[in-house]
Write an enzyme that holds these catalytic residues in place. Structure first.
Site, PDB file in Angstrom:
ATOM      1  N   LYS A 139      76.387 -11.562   6.135  1.00 34.48           N
ATOM      2  CA  LYS A 139      76.353 -10.237   6.763  1.00 34.48           C
ATOM      3  C   LYS A 139      74.927  -9.673   6.825  1.00 34.48           C
ATOM      4  CE  LYS A 139      79.632  -9.232   3.770  1.00 34.48           C
ATOM      5  NZ  LYS A 139      80.105 -10.584   3.416  1.00 34.48           N
ATOM      6  N   ILE A 140      74.210  -9.739   5.695  1.00 32.23           N
ATOM      7  CA  ILE A 140      72.864  -9.139   5.668  1.00 32.23           C
ATOM      8  C   ILE A 140      71.886 -10.004   6.463  1.00 32.23           C
ATOM      9  CG2 ILE A 140      70.954  -8.458   4.152  1.00 32.23           C
ATOM     10  CD1 ILE A 140      73.129  -7.855   1.989  1.00 32.23           C
ATOM     11  N   ASP A 197      71.504 -22.472   6.092  1.00 29.77           N
ATOM     12  CA  ASP A 197      72.742 -22.054   5.425  1.00 29.77           C
ATOM     13  C   ASP A 197      73.649 -23.271   5.405  1.00 29.77           C
ATOM     14  OD1 ASP A 197      75.319 -20.892   4.779  1.00 29.77           O
ATOM     15  OD2 ASP A 197      74.556 -18.953   5.445  1.00 29.77           O
ATOM     16  N   CYS A 240      70.806 -15.198   0.597  1.00 31.60           N
ATOM     17  CA  CYS A 240      71.932 -15.986   0.088  1.00 31.60           C
ATOM     18  C   CYS A 240      72.299 -15.462  -1.303  1.00 31.60           C
ATOM     19  CB  CYS A 240      71.561 -17.468   0.022  1.00 31.60           C
ATOM     20  SG  CYS A 240      70.115 -17.796  -0.978  1.00 31.60           S
ATOM     21  N   PRO A 241      73.506 -15.763  -1.784  1.00 28.14           N
ATOM     22  CA  PRO A 241      73.866 -15.322  -3.142  1.00 28.14           C
ATOM     23  C   PRO A 241      73.176 -16.189  -4.191  1.00 28.14           C
ATOM     24  CG  PRO A 241      75.657 -16.587  -2.171  1.00 28.14           C
ATOM     25  CD  PRO A 241      74.591 -16.508  -1.118  1.00 28.14           C
ATOM     26  N   THR A 266      65.328  -9.816  -1.090  1.00 30.03           N
ATOM     27  CA  THR A 266      66.163  -8.631  -1.344  1.00 30.03           C
ATOM     28  C   THR A 266      67.536  -9.074  -1.848  1.00 30.03           C
ATOM     29  OG1 THR A 266      66.862  -8.658   0.975  1.00 30.03           O
ATOM     30  CG2 THR A 266      65.080  -7.136   0.392  1.00 30.03           C
ATOM     31  N   SER A 267      67.633 -10.334  -2.343  1.00 25.51           N
ATOM     32  CA  SER A 267      68.967 -10.826  -2.754  1.00 25.51           C
ATOM     33  C   SER A 267      69.154 -10.798  -4.270  1.00 25.51           C
ATOM     34  CB  SER A 267      69.214 -12.222  -2.202  1.00 25.51           C
ATOM     35  OG  SER A 267      69.765 -12.108  -0.908  1.00 25.51           O
ATOM     36  N   ARG A 268      68.660 -11.798  -4.948  1.00 29.69           N
ATOM     37  CA  ARG A 268      68.736 -11.813  -6.413  1.00 29.69           C
ATOM     38  C   ARG A 268      67.459 -12.459  -6.933  1.00 29.69           C
ATOM     39  NH1 ARG A 268      71.920  -8.493  -5.877  1.00 29.69           N
ATOM     40  NH2 ARG A 268      74.081  -8.372  -6.576  1.00 29.69           N
ATOM     41  N   ASP A 285      62.352  -7.067  -3.872  1.00 31.48           N
ATOM     42  CA  ASP A 285      63.199  -5.953  -4.298  1.00 31.48           C
ATOM     43  C   ASP A 285      63.960  -6.312  -5.566  1.00 31.48           C
ATOM     44  OD1 ASP A 285      64.415  -3.350  -3.910  1.00 31.48           O
ATOM     45  OD2 ASP A 285      66.266  -4.419  -3.438  1.00 31.48           O
ATOM     46  N   GLU A 309      64.817  -8.640 -14.284  1.00 37.52           N
ATOM     47  CA  GLU A 309      64.820  -7.192 -14.001  1.00 37.52           C
ATOM     48  C   GLU A 309      65.766  -6.381 -14.875  1.00 37.52           C
ATOM     49  OE1 GLU A 309      66.289  -7.364  -9.859  1.00 37.52           O
ATOM     50  OE2 GLU A 309      68.095  -6.317 -10.515  1.00 37.52           O
ATOM     51  N   HIS A 338      65.038  -2.927  -7.000  1.00 33.18           N
ATOM     52  CA  HIS A 338      66.414  -3.223  -6.562  1.00 33.18           C
ATOM     53  C   HIS A 338      67.014  -2.003  -5.854  1.00 33.18           C
ATOM     54  CE1 HIS A 338      69.900  -6.170  -7.495  1.00 33.18           C
ATOM     55  NE2 HIS A 338      70.150  -5.514  -6.365  1.00 33.18           N
TER      56      HIS A 338
HETATM   57  P1  NAI Z   1      77.413 -12.923   2.492  1.00 33.54           P
HETATM   58  O1  NAI Z   1      78.390 -13.544   1.585  1.00 33.54           O
HETATM   59  O2  NAI Z   1      77.902 -12.226   3.722  1.00 33.54           O
HETATM   60  O3  NAI Z   1      76.348 -14.019   2.958  1.00 33.54           O
HETATM   61  C1  NAI Z   1      75.769 -14.959   2.096  1.00 33.54           C
HETATM   62  C2  NAI Z   1      75.392 -16.169   2.932  1.00 33.54           C
HETATM   63  O4  NAI Z   1      74.678 -17.074   2.088  1.00 33.54           O
HETATM   64  C3  NAI Z   1      76.605 -16.930   3.496  1.00 33.54           C
HETATM   65  O5  NAI Z   1      76.449 -17.179   4.873  1.00 33.54           O
HETATM   66  C4  NAI Z   1      76.602 -18.227   2.701  1.00 33.54           C
HETATM   67  O6  NAI Z   1      77.102 -19.319   3.453  1.00 33.54           O
HETATM   68  C5  NAI Z   1      75.113 -18.374   2.413  1.00 33.54           C
HETATM   69  N1  NAI Z   1      74.836 -19.338   1.355  1.00 33.54           N
HETATM   70  C6  NAI Z   1      75.646 -19.753   0.338  1.00 33.54           C
HETATM   71  N2  NAI Z   1      75.034 -20.712  -0.377  1.00 33.54           N
HETATM   72  C7  NAI Z   1      73.820 -20.917   0.204  1.00 33.54           C
HETATM   73  C8  NAI Z   1      72.746 -21.808  -0.059  1.00 33.54           C
HETATM   74  N3  NAI Z   1      72.807 -22.704  -1.064  1.00 33.54           N
HETATM   75  N4  NAI Z   1      71.656 -21.737   0.732  1.00 33.54           N
HETATM   76  C9  NAI Z   1      71.583 -20.863   1.771  1.00 33.54           C
HETATM   77  N5  NAI Z   1      72.589 -20.014   2.090  1.00 33.54           N
HETATM   78  C10 NAI Z   1      73.690 -20.034   1.313  1.00 33.54           C
HETATM   79  O7  NAI Z   1      76.544 -11.935   1.590  1.00 33.54           O
HETATM   80  P2  NAI Z   1      75.667 -10.686   2.052  1.00 33.54           P
HETATM   81  O8  NAI Z   1      76.506  -9.456   2.060  1.00 33.54           O
HETATM   82  O9  NAI Z   1      74.903 -11.040   3.280  1.00 33.54           O
HETATM   83  O10 NAI Z   1      74.690 -10.529   0.800  1.00 33.54           O
HETATM   84  C11 NAI Z   1      73.736 -11.517   0.482  1.00 33.54           C
HETATM   85  C12 NAI Z   1      73.165 -11.247  -0.892  1.00 33.54           C
HETATM   86  O11 NAI Z   1      72.407 -10.047  -0.864  1.00 33.54           O
HETATM   87  C13 NAI Z   1      74.217 -10.979  -1.990  1.00 33.54           C
HETATM   88  O12 NAI Z   1      74.686 -12.187  -2.551  1.00 33.54           O
HETATM   89  C14 NAI Z   1      73.464 -10.161  -2.979  1.00 33.54           C
HETATM   90  O13 NAI Z   1      72.918 -11.027  -3.958  1.00 33.54           O
HETATM   91  C15 NAI Z   1      72.332  -9.545  -2.170  1.00 33.54           C
HETATM   92  N6  NAI Z   1      72.390  -8.079  -2.112  1.00 33.54           N
HETATM   93  C16 NAI Z   1      71.301  -7.372  -2.546  1.00 33.54           C
HETATM   94  C17 NAI Z   1      71.293  -5.985  -2.490  1.00 33.54           C
HETATM   95  C18 NAI Z   1      70.098  -5.177  -2.911  1.00 33.54           C
HETATM   96  O14 NAI Z   1      70.207  -3.947  -3.081  1.00 33.54           O
HETATM   97  N7  NAI Z   1      68.921  -5.758  -3.057  1.00 33.54           N
HETATM   98  C19 NAI Z   1      72.476  -5.254  -2.032  1.00 33.54           C
HETATM   99  C20 NAI Z   1      73.543  -6.100  -1.543  1.00 33.54           C
HETATM  100  C21 NAI Z   1      73.496  -7.463  -1.623  1.00 33.54           C
END
Ligand code: NAI
Length: 344
Positions: free
Chosen positions: A154-155, A174, A202-203, A229-231, A255, A260, A292
């Site tokens: 999504k992001i 991906d 990615c997560p 901005t992920s983890r 971020d 952290e 974050h």
């Molecule tokens: P999502 O689940 O919609 O998308 C994650 C994507 O990563 C999926 O398309 C998945 O196939 C892909 N993925 C899985 N394993 C992978 C790999 N080994 N290599 C590359 N891609 C891979 O998740 P969304 O909502 O897009 O969020 C992504 C991440 O953003 C979350 O997991 C979270 O850690 C982080 N996040 C950070 C925030 C912040 O405030 N900094 C707030 C919200 C989310």
């Protein structure tokens, strides 16, 4: 009235829950402390627990909550890498907020890139002191440059659209490619080699832990910007610091940071930070660290509160838990939510 223990809360997220608590009929006990083995007992007497990104939901915490007859943990975030799911299974239903505003996070990633590239943070400081010099403020046009996006969920997809709006080329990696992609998927090492900007969406999993390591960094262009901005643990921070020192990279916008959890969200401006890697990164002129905060928009906070309250209500009403997740959903992919549309 159901009583909910909230951990790791700050005034800015309480406002949104306080606006809704009467409508849902919940009493909320806010704790500033993180949820961990020492603080789990504070939830005694409550019916549910709400936690956040830097809480530690490990075996001792799960055991304490189970002992206190708490059957649900509602994460007020999307990521869930901080939970021992195997241990929680059968004891604690875990729900989350899968989407609240992908725009908030993707726009923050672009804000980090624009700041790094056009050095607006430095210009801001200069003009406040009537220093109107332009020395060392040169950026590059983003138009025509290549953005490499790791994770096209999504992001990632929103970030891709923003990059396209800037006239950038987009490539992505991906392991589960989107069927409707209007951009090119490439292997990870090719993405590292070709990108002018690399953004991680990615997560954090076993596969993505330190996906940006010494090798990946050595493949990147020395003019590339890296955004996370992920983890935090997606990046080997020591390797990043070394790469920046060696001028292997143009800069980084972070971020999140792998260590952290004891630092971010706290005012430590009068403390000595016992983390040389973070201190080294912050000292770099070409690194921007935010705490974050990519999610921190009004829309996102409202949606987080609404979905969290709905998740809790569904649990208490014995309704299906659409936003529940367990290790069988995640690792084995065949949970099927067969127990009255719940994981167990
Ligand atoms: P999502 O689940 O919609 O998308 C994650 C994507 O990563 C999926 O398309 C998945 O196939 C892909 N993925 C899985 N394993 C992978 C790999 N080994 N290599 C590359 N891609 C891979 O998740 P969304 O909502 O897009 O969020 C992504 C991440 O953003 C979350 O997991 C979270 O850690 C982080 N996040 C950070 C925030 C912040 O405030 N900094 C707030 C919200 C989310």
């Amino acid at each position: 009235m159901k009583k909910i223990a909230f951990y790791d809360t700050k005034p800015y997220d309480r406002i949104y829950f306080d606006r809704m608590k009467e409508e849902y009929g919940f009493e909320i006990i806010y704790h500033e402390a993180n949820l961990n083995a020492s603080t789990a007992v504070l939830a005694a007497g409550c019916d549910a627990v709400v936690a956040f990104v830097n809480d530690t939901i490990d075996q001792p915490v799960i055991e304490t909550l189970h002992r206190e007859k708490i059957g649900i943990l509602a994460m007020r975030c999307a990521g869930y890498n901080n939970i021992d799911f195997k241990h929680a299974y059968g004891k604690l239903h875990v729900v989350r907020v899968p989407v609240y505003s992908p725009y908030a996070v993707a726009e923050h990633a672009m804000a980090l890139l624009l700041t790094l590239n056009r050095k607006t943070h430095r210009a801001f400081n200069r003009t406040r002191e009537y220093n109107f010099s332009l020395n060392n403020l040169i950026g590059v046009d983003l138009h025509g440059k290549t953005a490499g996006v790791v994770g096209t969920g999504k992001i990632g997809r929103v970030f891709i659209n923003i990059c396209k709006g800037f006239g950038m080329q987009v490539i992505a990696y991906d392991p589960y490619p989107a069927k409707d992609a209007d951009f090119e998927y490439v292997p990870f090492d090719e993405l590292c080699r070709r990108s002018d900007v690399i953004s991680l969406h990615c997560p954090l999993t076993k596969e993505t832990d330190h996906i940006i390591n010494k090798k990946a960094l050595s493949e990147m262009k020395n003019t590339a910007y890296l955004l996370n901005t992920s983890r935090g643990a997606l990046i080997d921070s020591e390797a990043l610091l070394a790469a920046l020192k060696n001028k292997q990279l143009a800069g980084a916008g972070l971020d999140v940071y792998e260590e952290e959890s004891d630092l971010f969200y706290e005012d430590l401006s009068y403390s000595i930070i016992d983390d040389d890697v973070l201190a080294g990164l912050i000292a770099m002129p070409n690194v921007i660290v935010t705490s974050h905060q990519a999610f921190l928009t009004e829309e996102a906070l409202h949606n987080i509160a609404k979905v969290t309250m709905d998740n809790l209500k569904a649990y208490f009403d014995e309704s299906p838990l659409d936003n529940e997740i367990c290790y069988r959903c995640e690792e084995e992919g065949h949970c099927g939510k067969s127990h009255q549309k719940r994981c167990f």
